[in-house]
Write a protein that holds these residues in place. Structure first.
Motif, PDB file in Angstrom:
ATOM      1  N   SER B 179       1.456 -13.078  26.310  1.00  0.00           N
ATOM      2  CA  SER B 179       1.402 -14.366  26.977  1.00  0.00           C
ATOM      3  C   SER B 179       0.558 -15.353  26.175  1.00  0.00           C
ATOM      4  CB  SER B 179       0.831 -14.176  28.373  1.00  0.00           C
ATOM      5  OG  SER B 179       0.763 -15.393  29.049  1.00  0.00           O
ATOM      6  N   LEU B 180      -0.537 -14.859  25.669  1.00  0.00           N
ATOM      7  CA  LEU B 180      -1.427 -15.702  24.863  1.00  0.00           C
ATOM      8  C   LEU B 180      -0.725 -16.152  23.580  1.00  0.00           C
ATOM      9  CD1 LEU B 180      -4.280 -16.841  24.735  1.00  0.00           C
ATOM     10  CD2 LEU B 180      -5.121 -14.563  24.218  1.00  0.00           C
ATOM     11  N   GLU B 181       0.211 -15.359  23.130  1.00  0.00           N
ATOM     12  CA  GLU B 181       0.965 -15.734  21.932  1.00  0.00           C
ATOM     13  C   GLU B 181       2.139 -16.657  22.268  1.00  0.00           C
ATOM     14  OE1 GLU B 181       2.099 -12.251  19.709  1.00  0.00           O
ATOM     15  OE2 GLU B 181       0.031 -11.569  19.525  1.00  0.00           O
ATOM     16  N   GLY B 182       2.259 -17.024  23.534  1.00  0.00           N
ATOM     17  CA  GLY B 182       3.314 -17.964  23.913  1.00  0.00           C
ATOM     18  C   GLY B 182       4.625 -17.289  24.231  1.00  0.00           C
ATOM     19  N   LYS B 183       4.557 -16.011  24.589  1.00  0.00           N
ATOM     20  CA  LYS B 183       5.780 -15.279  24.897  1.00  0.00           C
ATOM     21  C   LYS B 183       5.792 -14.867  26.369  1.00  0.00           C
ATOM     22  CE  LYS B 183       5.553 -13.512  20.240  1.00  0.00           C
ATOM     23  NZ  LYS B 183       5.020 -12.402  19.481  1.00  0.00           N
TER      24      LYS B 183
END
Ligand SMILES: Cc1cc2nc3c(=O)[nH]c(=O)nc-3n(C[C@H](O)[C@H](O)[C@H](O)COP(=O)(O)O)c2cc1C
Ligand code: SF4
Ligand code: FES
Lengths: 829, 446, 164
Positions: B179-183
């Protein structure tokens, strides 16, 4: 094995290469661990939980490294408390798995039961029925009955168009993400994704246009259920009614191995008809992929527009009369005969054509189109025999120059993208931006038309890049001819050959030169003696009688009308009654790749065999037969009996083809990873390669003779006067060429762009042209209508004009021209 | 020793959230101390203190830090402030009331593993909390405790906040990283583990710790491992925040030494929960939010000290210590149905058994709750749940099975009541007549 | 365009992460703040800013429940009805609120002011019943308190009318 490890599967010890995925390893020894989400071409994700196995490690004494034994003297095993997914585990020394226990059986039943709770079970009307992994695995491992109440199942949309070519049945989808991962990992077009979460998880494509990728059809192959289907095939036939015929895609130099699935079909008067095209596994060529042009571009072979009967002097004629007429014309030419052949002609066709011309005393064999030079250099320092683009990786380098690789050779684009992912150093050099830039380590930009000079001066101008390329363990240069004249193309190929020779990157696998010759048989043309230089000579010094063999010169070359007018007589062999045919003295209908057998030589010099797939159309015959029957009338000996017999002759005459007898070309050997076996984990029956892997012609460098290429003659740069622009023809995969167009009418229409020209904003402003204006591009005798696209794609002073989008011929090669706005009304009128 | 405030220092120093107050009361001294010794020594102290992760699994924090390979140049600390488990609301209180101690703890962790940045992943609903925290981080940057060249050590490390957007699964550490990686917040396959190259944030080695875990760290560095171990039990040292909710008179967060109190004390003592409203009998306890096994509130259970090890003896878990209390009127089938709705909503959908199982369980439970259940339905859901347990990629699959398996085991009569007669046990969700069109009428009347 | 209007905030967001992709969630929050929901245009803009395909961004807005893919009321009320809150009467409170506004769960009042949704645990279990209004917490509620809040929001909205 150097890097092998010992693993235990069901109490049997096996030695497998370290790092092998456990599913693959088990499959290799004949143990099929069922999977849904796992696919050997993609990274494992461990989603579906179908591959659960009991797993443990042999316990070793920490200090001695000796295997610890239990009371009964067997190695002690430390078992994981839970079942583990085989797909996410790689083989390591001492790994123990059990696949045949009750716990594993139960797990498989569980997962299948869970999957079936949501599945619509509409197998009787499903396109995948008969080759469906879910169906197969349910038969083998599934529960007998469902405990789910049918009314409680999710009701979802069964016909979602993800794009023009692919439909999604939301109810059938089992959320394995193979399609999403294919688009992301393999292609690099992440245009599919999951939407929502939990049981509401669904595949979506919301771009504009939605499923915007040239490889979309592959998602229907990797889909383990019937959730994704193609517009072309859905509801078209049941897989078990289909006969798989090995063939070769005729559209580009990659030479994808494909299977034509045929059926005796009502729509084709009961003859065998191609219902769909699917990739056929050839790990050295296209793995298990193909592009959408190849998949959907087979309809031209059955087009009602095809030339069905011989035409003599404008009227249809019997074959005998037509052949006699052709023979008479040739006999009376007094040796002033020439031929121009296109690259859809097979090796066999070209060989017979050459024999016939030689028999008449002519050596004038031209290759169409005269845009790409240097096939002779590819024959000398082309990629070494055994080269496999799909295994390039770290320490390797690829230079792509003067090519829009995705449009010219789509699967090579995939190969290089993945090589880049694996760590290869990829350089993309061009005068403009291309799709490939996204997968490059470095991009180089040179002045329009200056490809050869850029490569010649690479060491001086881009020392670091040059050094990295030179230092790479393996180096492949892929050269196109974009923005080049034929001379420019030769200079580029020479520069590339020189660079490879000087840096020691020739004569071995994974090294050497590749070129994006248009069409399926560009290299075959060379080997059979046809060259583009001869073509130019023919157009400048027209013969009395010219044979045009599958060369659509009038649509390809705006100058053709002029130079054809200086030819006394044209004899045409063609698929379609094109303009040249209409003015020909004799027009002879020949068969497409679908209706006959033969061989093509792909860009990497692999000679590949294809088989008769489809019933004949009209009275068309294979070109080699037409030609050799004319030859018979010219007293050149008996007509050849078969394509195989022609190839036998070739093997005896052309050294590089010595090993190419049909039985050799038809040989297969086991390929790894094994896809499309009996298990049907991976979907699709057509992956199996039963038609042969082909044989790669050795280069002279492979045989120890590295040529001296010598000094390169750089052509002069094209200079445009004030107000003019340098017009660069570019290639589009989807276009209006006759051998593709009939395929696009219903399905792919929207994927073929309206004719356009790309202009730089500065140039557009000077010319007072706005984005979207209708313009005319005039280069010499060529006048092409196009929609102006004013964007950053074109360098200043250059206009990029894709070929084969307008209904008139576009310039063949770079030239200076004018662009002017025209009124919309002109089009309507 | 029962009520010692290591975490909730606002109980002793009301404005401890303010930077000046925090610093005046010894704040950031622990960081200074940590920076004066080698990173490995910091890890040794935390190991010796046997600080166990407060995010649920109870894994020893020092050991976790020691997994980080020091050879990699880029490393991260990620603070798990996703706090989305039903009945869990402790991290929010820490973030609101003692933020600097968390920042300090995270920076000590970062020093210990030589991290290059700290990311605090807050659940999206902590919108206001995150903005406050941003301000506190800026104060710490201004004070030289965070950012470039921390306290002149030559080591730089910034702290950033990142808001989630409504997904319980992002509390699971690998989903959090995605999630932190934008996924999508879908758990990753392991190995590689977050501590290893390839497995952490942006594929770099990463330590992920819960808010409460890290907030303990400054105290441990200041007072030493022995002092910490003097609190709590051998296997569960230190204090713990107990989130008490459900049918108690005084729900809230209570900090107490692990093993220092029992369920009975926590629920009934005036200092804590103050008993059951209306003097009703206690029926059941969920000791670890919706995801842990439910237990009947027998005398034996009530007298169990609250530690990791003692809860295990009850075939349950302490987890994040989110203790939900249910009185005698509660229908445990309704509880199971409620919690199942949660997991059906929160399953990320990646694993077949979890995605399909939560959906199917919910369907059958709906059927049971509406009085349409079949006598075989109990076996059916028990079996579905057991087929989920142990078969999924992350623990959510197990969590989702727990409410079914353990309610059936521990409260069989509640199920029987639904399946035999039309017995209505409180509080089932009251039936609501459809009100379509009512909106128009209401706004017209307004 | 968000890129111009929020240039400074957006720069700050990108500066936090080593990849552009990580900025997708914060940028979507900005888009939602601006338009009240994730409009198709803002979705494409966020995709371009983060070097993503619009489909990938849509995937994010679909997975995370705090992004709205449809227009919502000016006041987006999320009532926690999860177990711990329900044990303290949250379901009943939720129904009362719906009745007060005359809508069903998930619906928006005709004046476009209020959307009510029940949601999963919001980490305020000890202060049930509670709700979030546009992600700000309101705790220890009952019917009277929520009616007062609604009146206050109505007044606020009348002072600054909903922009179309
Ligand atoms: C479904 C699921 C949800 C979780 N939610 C949280 C959470 O909200 N907060 C948290 O700190 N840990 C949560 N965890 C645990 C984390 O994965 C991880 O173990 C923890 O953050 C590690 O920190 P600790 O060692 O300090 O406890 C969750 C785990 C799972 C499987
Ligand atoms: S167990 Fe559930 S939540 Fe966890 S990864 Fe699998 S599907 Fe997602
Ligand atoms: S989880 Fe291994 S194949 Fe799907």
């Amino acid at each position: 094995m150097a890097n092998s490890v010992k693993i235990y599967i069901d109490d049997q010890m096996y030695e497998v290469p370290a790092g092998t995925n456990l599913v693959d390893a088990a499959k290799f020894i004949g143990n099929d661990i069922p999977v849904f989400c796992y696919h050997p071409k993609m990274k494992p994700v461990g989603m579906c939980r179908m591959c659960l196995v009991e797993m443990g490690n042999i316990v070793k004494d920490r200090s001695t490294g000796e295997v610890t034994l239990d009371e009964s003297g067997n190695p002690q095993i430390r078992w994981f408390p839970k079942l583990q997914t085989a797909c996410t585990t790689v083989a390591t020394d001492g790994l123990v798995i059990r696949t045949n226990t009750q716990a594993v059986d139960d797990a498989r039943v569980n997962v299948l039961e869970f999957l079936l709770t949501s599945h619509p079970l509409d197998c009787p009307i499903c396109d995948k029925g008969g080759e469906c992994p879910l169906q197969n695995l349910t038969m083998r491992h599934g529960p007998g009955t469902s405990r789910m109440v049918f009314e409680d199942k999710m009701r979802l949309d069964k016909q979602v168009a993800l794009g023009d070519l692919i439909f999604l049945d939301e109810e059938r989808c089992i959320q394995c993400a193979r399609c999403i991962r294919f688009q992301d990992e393999i292609v690099g077009d992440p245009v599919l994704a999951f939407h929502e979460r939990a049981r509401a998880l669904q595949i979506i494509a919301v771009g504009d246009p939605p499923f915007d990728s040239n490889f979309s059809g592959n998602t229907t192959d990797v889909c383990p259920v019937g959730a994704l289907t193609t517009t072309d095939f859905r509801f078209g036939a049941r897989p078990w009614e289909l006969t798989p015929v090995p063939t070769i895609c005729p559209h580009c130099p990659v030479g994808c191995n494909v299977t034509a699935n045929t059926r005796l079909d009502r729509d084709f008067e009961g003859r065998a008809m191609i219902k769909r095209m699917m990739p056929r596994q050839n790990e050295q060529v296209n793995e298990i992929w193909m592009c959408d042009k190849g998949r959907f571009g087979h309809h031209f072979s059955r087009s009602s527009e095809r030339l069905m009967q011989p035409v003599v002097g404008g009227s249809t004629s019997a074959w005998d009369d037509a052949l006699n007429a052709a023979a008479d014309l040739l006999r009376n030419a007094g040796g002033d005969v020439a031929a121009i052949a296109g690259s859809m002609m097979t090796n066999e066709d070209l060989w017979t054509l050459r024999q016939m011309l030689n028999g008449l005393g002519s050596q004038r064999l031209g290759a169409w189109s005269p845009t790409h030079a240097g096939a002779d250099l590819v024959a000398q320092v082309g990629v070494g025999a055994g080269t496999n683009l799909t295994t390039l990786g770290a320490d390797d380098a690829v230079l792509i120059i003067a090519s829009d690789l995705e449009e010219e050779a789509p699967i090579w684009r995939l190969n290089v993208k993945q090589a880049h992912d694996r760590g290869a150093y990829v350089v993309v050099a061009n005068a403009r931006d291309t799709r490939m830039d996204a997968f490059a380590s470095t991009t180089l930009r040179y002045g329009t038309g200056q490809a050869a000079a850029a490569l010649q001066n690479l060491r001086a101008d881009n020392a670091e890049v040059a050094q990295a390329l030179a230092d790479a363990t393996n180096l492949i240069i892929i050269a196109g001819a974009e923005g080049l004249t034929l001379d420019g193309s030769r200079a580029l190929m020479q520069s590339a050959a020189n660079f490879l020779i000087e840096t020691g990157h020739v004569g071995k696998p994974q090294n050497g030169l590749l070129a994006t010759f248009p069409g399926a048989n560009g290299m075959g043309l060379f080997y059979m003696g046809f060259t583009p230089e001869t073509t130019l000579d023919i157009t400048q010094n027209p013969p009395k009688v010219l044979i045009l063999a599958q060369a659509d010169v009038r649509y390809d070359d705006p100058a053709a009308a002029e130079w054809l007018s200086r030819v006394e007589t044209v004899i045409s062999l063609s698929l379609f009654p094109d303009e040249a045919t209409q003015s020909a003295a004799v027009a002879l209908p020949i068969q497409s790749f679908a209706e006959r057998d033969g061989t093509y030589t792909n860009g990497a010099r692999r000679v590949q065999r294809f088989y008769t797939a489809q019933g004949p159309l009209g009275e068309a015959l294979p070109a080699w037969q037409v030609i050799s029957r004319i030859g018979e009338r010219l007293e050149q000996g008996r007509a050849k009996a078969s394509a195989a017999a022609v190839m036998l002759e070739i093997t005896q005459s052309i050294p590089a083809f010595a090993g190419m007898r049909y039985n050799e070309l038809g040989k297969v050997e086991p390929q790894f990873p094994e896809i499309g076996g009996d298990d049907l984990y991976y979907g699709g029956t057509a992956y199996n390669n039963t038609g042969g892997l082909g044989v790669q012609a050795p280069t002279s460098a492979d045989e120890g003779s590295v040529p001296a290429v010598g000094a390169v003659e750089l052509p002069k740069a094209q200079k445009a006067k004030k107000g003019d622009l340098v017009v660069v023809p570019t290639t589009k995969l989807y276009n209006h060429e006759r051998t593709f167009e009939p395929s696009i009418h219903e399905m792919m229409g929207r994927r073929v762009a309206e004719s356009y020209v790309q202009l730089n904003a500065a140039d557009a402003q000077k010319l007072n042209i706005q984005d979207g204006d209708l313009v005319q591009v005039t280069v010499g005798s060529a006048a092409v209508r196009a929609r102006a696209r004013v964007n950053g794609a074109a360098p200043e002073g250059t206009a990029l004009l894709p070929r084969h989008l307008a209904d008139t011929a576009s310039p063949l090669t770079i030239g200076v021209g004018q662009i002017s706005k025209i009124s919309e009304l002109v089009v309507e009128g | 020793m029962a009520s010692q405030n290591i975490i909730f220092r606002e109980k002793d120093v009301p404005d401890i959230r303010e930077y000046d107050v925090y610093v005046k009361n010894g704040g950031y001294e622990a960081l200074k101390k940590a920076l004066s010794v080698k990173p490995s020594e910091v890890i040794d102290v935390v190991k010796a203190a046997n600080l166990r992760g407060r995010g649920g699994a109870g894994f020893p924090t020092g050991v976790k830090w020691s997994f980080i390979p020091q050879t990699e140049p880029v490393k991260y600390v990620v603070v798990n402030a996703d706090e989305s488990e039903t009945g869990t609301f402790k991290d929010r209180q820490i973030l609101e009331n003692n933020p600097h101690q968390l920042i300090e703890g995270a920076m000590i962790a970062a020093w210990a593993i030589q991290a290059t940045a700290v990311y605090v992943y807050l659940r999206g609903e902590f919108w206001d909390v995150a903005h406050e925290l941003d301000k506190h981080i800026e104060e710490a940057v201004a004070g030289g405790f965070v950012g470039d060249n921390v306290l002149g050590s030559g080591w730089s490390c910034m702290v950033y906040t990142h808001l989630g957007a409504g997904a319980y699964i992002c509390g699971e550490e690998s989903a959090l990283l995605e999630s932190l990686e934008g996924k999508l917040g879908m758990p990753r396959v392991r190995p590689p583990f977050p501590a290893n190259k390839g497995g952490g944030l942006y594929a770099e080695p990463t330590v992920i710790n819960n808010v409460e875990t890290l907030t303990n760290v400054p105290w441990i560095i200041t007072n030493g491992a022995d002092a910490y171990r003097a609190i709590g039990t051998e296997q569960s040292p230190g204090t713990k925040i107990f989130c008490l909710s459900g049918q108690v008179n005084k729900p809230g967060n209570y900090e107490a030494a692990l093993g220092g109190i029992t369920f009975r004390q926590l629920i009934f003592d005036e200092a804590y929960g103050g008993g059951i409203p209306g003097g009703k009998q206690i029926k059941a306890i969920l000791p670890s939010g919706g995801s842990g096994p439910i237990i009947p509130a027998t005398d034996e259970v009530l007298d169990t000290p609250l530690t990791y090890e003692d809860l295990q003896k009850l075939n349950s878990i302490l987890g994040s210590a989110s203790i939900i209390v249910m009185d005698e009127t509660v229908d445990i089938t309704w509880v199971a149905a409620k919690v199942t709705k949660f997991f059906r909503h929160e399953s990320c959908g990646k694993c077949t058994p979890c995605r399909e199982g939560t959906y199917w369980l919910d369907k059958v439970l709906d059927r049971i709750m509406s009085g349409q259940g079949k006598p075989t339905d109990v076996d059916l859901i028990d079996n579905i749940a057991k087929n989920m347990q142990g078969f999924t990629l992350c623990a959510l699959g197990d969590f989702a099975a727990n409410p079914i398996i353990h309610t059936i085991k521990n409260f069989p009569d509640d199920f029987k009541a639904h399946l035999t007669a039309d017995s209505a046990v409180m509080p089932t969700e009251p039936a609501r007549p459809a009100r379509r069109g009512a909106a128009a009428a209401a706004s017209g009347a307004d | 365009m968000l890129a111009e209007k929020y240039a400074e905030r957006i720069d700050k967001i990108f500066a936090k992460y080593p990849t552009k992709r990580s900025a997708v969630m914060p940028l979507l929050f900005i888009a939602q703040e601006e338009y009240g929901w994730i409009t198709p245009e803002s979705l494409v803009e966020v995709a371009e800013l983060c070097d993503l395909d619009p489909t990938q961004v849509r995937s994010i807005t679909g997975f995370y429940t705090m992004y709205s893919e449809k227009p919502k009321g000016k006041y987006w009320l999320q009532v926690c009805t999860d177990l711990a809150c329900a044990l303290r009467g949250a379901d009943e409170f939720h129904h009362q609120l719906l009745d007060t506004l005359g809508i069903e769960d998930g619906e928006t009042t005709e004046d476009g002011l209020f959307t009510v949704e029940h949601v999963m645990c919001l980490a305020a279990c000890d202060k049930a019943p509670m709700l979030q209004c546009n992600f700000h917490f309101h705790e220890n509620l009952d019917l009277d308190k929520v009616n007062a809040l609604i009146a206050q929001w109505r007044a606020e909205a009348n002072a600054a009318p909903v922009n179309g």
